[in-house]
Each structure stands twice: as C-alpha cells, then as structure tokens.
Write a protein that holds these residues in place. Structure first.
Motif, PDB file in Angstrom:
ATOM      1  N   LEU A 153      20.803 -94.743 -13.181  1.00  8.70           N
ATOM      2  CA  LEU A 153      21.719 -95.878 -13.235  1.00  8.70           C
ATOM      3  C   LEU A 153      22.475 -95.953 -14.550  1.00  8.70           C
ATOM      4  N   ALA A 154      21.890 -95.524 -15.647  1.00 10.51           N
ATOM      5  CA  ALA A 154      22.623 -95.478 -16.921  1.00 10.51           C
ATOM      6  C   ALA A 154      23.800 -94.508 -16.799  1.00 10.51           C
ATOM      7  N   GLU A 155      23.559 -93.367 -16.194  1.00  5.32           N
ATOM      8  CA  GLU A 155      24.628 -92.384 -15.965  1.00  5.32           C
ATOM      9  C   GLU A 155      25.697 -92.958 -15.040  1.00  5.32           C
ATOM     10  N   LYS A 156      25.268 -93.619 -13.993  1.00  5.61           N
ATOM     11  CA  LYS A 156      26.199 -94.210 -13.022  1.00  5.61           C
ATOM     12  C   LYS A 156      27.049 -95.291 -13.681  1.00  5.61           C
ATOM     13  N   VAL A 157      26.429 -96.195 -14.417  1.00 11.19           N
ATOM     14  CA  VAL A 157      27.150 -97.288 -15.072  1.00 11.19           C
ATOM     15  C   VAL A 157      28.158 -96.737 -16.084  1.00 11.19           C
ATOM     16  N   ALA A 158      27.720 -95.803 -16.925  1.00 16.08           N
ATOM     17  CA  ALA A 158      28.590 -95.262 -17.975  1.00 16.08           C
ATOM     18  C   ALA A 158      29.807 -94.552 -17.390  1.00 16.08           C
ATOM     19  N   GLY A 211      36.758 -97.768 -23.881  1.00 12.72           N
ATOM     20  CA  GLY A 211      36.152 -98.294 -25.103  1.00 12.72           C
ATOM     21  C   GLY A 211      35.554 -99.673 -24.924  1.00 12.72           C
ATOM     22  N   GLY A 212      35.128 -99.977 -23.703  1.00 11.15           N
ATOM     23  CA  GLY A 212      34.536-101.277 -23.403  1.00 11.15           C
ATOM     24  C   GLY A 212      33.079-101.361 -23.824  1.00 11.15           C
ATOM     25  N   SER A 213      32.543-102.565 -23.755  1.00 17.26           N
ATOM     26  CA  SER A 213      31.145-102.837 -24.101  1.00 17.26           C
ATOM     27  C   SER A 213      30.384-103.278 -22.860  1.00 17.26           C
ATOM     28  N   ILE A 214      29.087-103.420 -23.023  1.00 18.65           N
ATOM     29  CA  ILE A 214      28.219-103.846 -21.923  1.00 18.65           C
ATOM     30  C   ILE A 214      27.380-105.036 -22.373  1.00 18.65           C
ATOM     31  N   LEU A 215      27.283-106.027 -21.492  1.00 17.13           N
ATOM     32  CA  LEU A 215      26.319-107.112 -21.662  1.00 17.13           C
ATOM     33  C   LEU A 215      25.307-106.956 -20.545  1.00 17.13           C
ATOM     34  N   SER A 216      24.076-106.633 -20.897  1.00 14.89           N
ATOM     35  CA  SER A 216      23.005-106.360 -19.948  1.00 14.89           C
ATOM     36  C   SER A 216      22.011-107.518 -19.962  1.00 14.89           C
ATOM     37  N   VAL A 217      21.773-108.096 -18.778  1.00 14.73           N
ATOM     38  CA  VAL A 217      20.880-109.251 -18.657  1.00 14.73           C
ATOM     39  C   VAL A 217      19.831-108.952 -17.586  1.00 14.73           C
ATOM     40  N   SER A 218      18.565-109.095 -17.936  1.00 20.70           N
ATOM     41  CA  SER A 218      17.493-108.883 -16.953  1.00 20.70           C
ATOM     42  C   SER A 218      17.566-109.978 -15.892  1.00 20.70           C
ATOM     43  N   GLN A 219      17.289-109.590 -14.645  1.00 22.35           N
ATOM     44  CA  GLN A 219      17.475-110.524 -13.529  1.00 22.35           C
ATOM     45  C   GLN A 219      16.470-110.210 -12.417  1.00 22.35           C
ATOM     46  N   PHE A 220      15.242-110.699 -12.568  1.00 22.13           N
ATOM     47  CA  PHE A 220      14.214-110.394 -11.566  1.00 22.13           C
ATOM     48  C   PHE A 220      14.568-110.941 -10.188  1.00 22.13           C
ATOM     49  N   THR A 221      15.405-111.965 -10.123  1.00 27.46           N
ATOM     50  CA  THR A 221      15.736-112.573  -8.826  1.00 27.46           C
ATOM     51  C   THR A 221      16.571-111.650  -7.942  1.00 27.46           C
ATOM     52  N   LEU A 269      10.909-100.972 -19.359  1.00 27.18           N
ATOM     53  CA  LEU A 269      11.872-100.155 -18.622  1.00 27.18           C
ATOM     54  C   LEU A 269      13.287-100.680 -18.826  1.00 27.18           C
ATOM     55  N   TYR A 270      13.444-101.997 -18.854  1.00 28.13           N
ATOM     56  CA  TYR A 270      14.747-102.611 -19.140  1.00 28.13           C
ATOM     57  C   TYR A 270      15.218-102.181 -20.537  1.00 28.13           C
ATOM     58  N   ASP A 271      14.336-102.203 -21.512  1.00 30.39           N
ATOM     59  CA  ASP A 271      14.693-101.780 -22.872  1.00 30.39           C
ATOM     60  C   ASP A 271      15.093-100.307 -22.906  1.00 30.39           C
ATOM     61  N   ARG A 272      14.360 -99.461 -22.186  1.00 28.07           N
ATOM     62  CA  ARG A 272      14.689 -98.032 -22.152  1.00 28.07           C
ATOM     63  C   ARG A 272      16.038 -97.808 -21.469  1.00 28.07           C
ATOM     64  N   PHE A 273      16.333 -98.556 -20.393  1.00 33.44           N
ATOM     65  CA  PHE A 273      17.632 -98.458 -19.721  1.00 33.44           C
ATOM     66  C   PHE A 273      18.760 -98.772 -20.709  1.00 33.44           C
ATOM     67  N   ASN A 274      18.622 -99.853 -21.461  1.00 31.15           N
ATOM     68  CA  ASN A 274      19.649-100.225 -22.437  1.00 31.15           C
ATOM     69  C   ASN A 274      19.781 -99.162 -23.526  1.00 31.15           C
ATOM     70  N   ALA A 275      18.669 -98.588 -23.953  1.00 32.27           N
ATOM     71  CA  ALA A 275      18.708 -97.515 -24.950  1.00 32.27           C
ATOM     72  C   ALA A 275      19.434 -96.289 -24.398  1.00 32.27           C
ATOM     73  N   MET A 276      19.251 -96.002 -23.120  1.00 27.07           N
ATOM     74  CA  MET A 276      19.946 -94.873 -22.498  1.00 27.07           C
ATOM     75  C   MET A 276      21.460 -95.094 -22.507  1.00 27.07           C
ATOM     76  N   LEU A 277      21.886 -96.327 -22.268  1.00 31.03           N
ATOM     77  CA  LEU A 277      23.321 -96.638 -22.337  1.00 31.03           C
ATOM     78  C   LEU A 277      23.830 -96.466 -23.767  1.00 31.03           C
ATOM     79  N   ARG A 278      23.062 -96.933 -24.733  1.00 28.26           N
ATOM     80  CA  ARG A 278      23.456 -96.774 -26.147  1.00 28.26           C
ATOM     81  C   ARG A 278      23.533 -95.302 -26.531  1.00 28.26           C
ATOM     82  N   ASP A 279      22.608 -94.491 -25.992  1.00 24.83           N
ATOM     83  CA  ASP A 279      22.617 -93.058 -26.272  1.00 24.83           C
ATOM     84  C   ASP A 279      23.883 -92.384 -25.750  1.00 24.83           C
ATOM     85  N   LYS A 280      24.566 -93.034 -24.803  1.00 23.36           N
ATOM     86  CA  LYS A 280      25.830 -92.517 -24.274  1.00 23.36           C
ATOM     87  C   LYS A 280      27.017 -93.005 -25.098  1.00 23.36           C
ATOM     88  N   GLY A 281      26.734 -93.665 -26.214  1.00 24.85           N
ATOM     89  CA  GLY A 281      27.779 -94.122 -27.110  1.00 24.85           C
ATOM     90  C   GLY A 281      28.329 -95.495 -26.803  1.00 24.85           C
TER      91      GLY A 281
END
Length: 150
Positions: A45-50, A70-80, A105-117
């Motif tokens: 999903l990090a690859e898909k989103v990026a 050159g956009g940014s991401i706001l990532s919010v956890s949403q168990f619902t 896992l949510y933290d690792r997902f966000n880190a994966m997005l950051r790793d993509k710049g």
C-alpha cells in the motif's frame, strides 16, 4: 489493510484543540489495519499510495502522483474502516487489529512512505481526533492490500 485516500488541497488533525498534523496539497489517508496484515501489506500500500496517479497533468488528465506534484500526506489511523454493520445497528469491530499489533504496523507504513521521499504528517494513534480537509475534486478512493478482509 484498507486505506481511504482523499486528494486534498489541505488537511489537518487536532487532538484536544492542538494541531498535531497539517498539510497543504496532497493526500489525506485514513488507515485501517486488520489481524492478518503484515509488513508485506504495508509495503504494497505504501507503493500504491506513492505512485497513485490522481493529480492532473498539464492536459488536465489524472496522470501524476503525489510524488510527482511534490505533495504531502496526512495519515490518520482509523480502526472503524473494519467496522461490520451487516447485522443489527451497532457495528462490530472484531476484524480490526488490536492496538498493540496495529500501532507498530501503522508506524512502519508511515516510515515506508517517508522512505519514498514523501513528507508524512500523522494523527495520534488511538486518540480522539478532529480531522478536517478540503477534498479536491472531490477525489476519494478505497485501497485494499491483496490479503485484506472485507
């Protein structure tokens, strides 16, 4: 994993009246995690989103990604996102992962997005948050990882 992606002109999340995450042009993500999700789902999903091409190019076609513009991401956890309301009127959240599994896992997902710049702002996992956005288009998509439970 399940993500609601909203293309936005701006978005922010506040906790207790304090802004903890804010972006301009980019993507607002609501991120749901279920019991079977792994780093493989997060990476998919990090690859898909990026790379998701939902921003317009010079010809007005949706042909550019958040990375391209050159956009940014706001990532919010949403168990619902894993709420099941097929029976009765009170949703069941049994498919949502417990916080001790979902938060890392949510933290690792966000880190994966950051790793993509990408610049990634977040909400606060498990907090009562107020989320605001100006949805641009509007454009809203739902992404599921290959192993996601419905």
């Amino acid at each position: 994993m399940r993500i609601v992606v909203q293309r936005c002109k701006q978005a922010r999340v506040t906790v207790g009246g304090t802004t903890i995450g804010s972006i301009g042009n980019g993507l607002m993500l609501l991120v749901g995690i279920t019991h079977e999700d792994t780093d493989k789902d997060a990476a998919y999903l990090a690859e898909k989103v990026a790379g998701l091409r939902i921003f317009e190019d010079e010809a007005g076609k949706m042909n550019l990604s958040v990375t391209d513009v050159g956009g940014s991401i706001l990532s919010v956890s949403q168990f619902t996102l894993y709420g099941d309301s097929r029976k009765g009127k009170r949703p069941s959240f049994i498919a949502a992962a417990r916080p001790e599994m979902a938060a890392p896992l949510y933290d690792r997902f966000n880190a994966m997005l950051r790793d993509k710049g990408l610049v990634v702002e977040t909400g606060e996992f498990g907090a009562d948050m107020d989320v605001e956005l100006i949805n641009w288009g509007p454009v809203t998509l739902i992404l599921d990882s290959p192993g996601a439970n419905a």
